[in-house]
Write a protein that holds these residues in place. Structure first.
Motif: not given
Length: 251
Positions: A5-9, A72, A214
């Protein structure tokens, strides 16, 4: 492995941690140009364009337009804010659902992207739809059976195992595209400047902008960086190069 999930961090550190120097961009543009007609402009699809680290360079080198397609939202927002170009547009989309007309691109690029694609058959067909007959597809990827020989893998081989688990073999990736009607034209090897110094390489690595992190526990990451700190005096400083595989397909 679970989808990253590139939107997380990662969106917050990716541009700094994975930036490509002007010299390296020139190397990559030259590698692409060897397989393209001399006529300009050429329309491109940069699929999985992320923060736009390659996208403006494609427009400058080949004229554009260049369509950066990125699933993303936060990675794409970084690209819009910091990687603009008069002949570049960024849009939401995915490998399985590319929001472009049929036969609208002379060339397409997947740069460190293919291991994130879930429905590979649909993606290969979508790429075949949007690239013109006779057009070119460039797939830059790590392969599970041919991982790059980077210094941190030699220091922390456990990290290499985690990273390699994300990827398919070269033969598997080739079959992914051949099965959709793509013809393999070339298997190139490209050596490019990753960082100007070892110290720069280390500082960027500490941002953990590589997706393999990740899939690791905090303990594995911290222990690995401790070993890197201990090993630094034995590692030669200076420019850090990486050698990558580039598959070139024709529509």
């Amino acid at each position: 492995m679970e989808k990253v999930d590139y939107d997380a961090r990662l969106h917050a550190v990716y541009a700094a941690g994975r930036q490509i120097s002007p010299a390296a961009l020139d190397t990559w543009m030259e590698a692409f140009a060897r397989h393209l007609p001399e006529a300009r402009p050429l329309a491109w699809l940069d699929l999985g364009s992320g923060t736009g680290r390659m996208t403006p360079a494609l427009a400058s080198a080949f004229g554009g337009p260049v369509h950066g397609i990125e699933p993303s939202d936060k990675m794409r927002a970084q690209a819009i804010a910091h990687a603009g170009h008069p002949h570049v547009t960024y849009a939401a989309g995915s490998a399985e659902d590319i929001p472009l007309p049929d036969a609208s691109c002379d060339a397409a690029l997947l740069f460190f992207v293919w291991h994130h694609v879930r429905d590979r058959e649909a993606a290969a067909q979508q790429l075949r739809r949007v690239v013109k007959p006779g057009g070119t597809l460039f797939v830059q990827a790590n392969f599970s059976d041919r991982m790059p020989d980077v210094w941190w893998f030699r220091v922390v081989p456990e990290w290499r195992e985690v990273d390699a688990a994300q990827f398919r073999s070269e033969a598997e990736v080739t079959r992914d595209f051949a099965g959709a009607g793509w013809t393999l034209l070339s298997r190139d090897v490209v050596t490019w400047l990753r960082s100007a110094t070892l110290a720069e390489d280390v500082e960027r690595l500490k941002l953990r902008a590589v997706s393999a992190f990740e899939h690791m526990s905090d303990e594995v990451v911290e222990e690995g960086f401790a070993r890197i700190e201990a090993a630094l005096p034995s590692l030669g400083d200076g420019p850090q190069y990486e050698t990558s595989e580039l598959l070139v397909f024709q529509r």
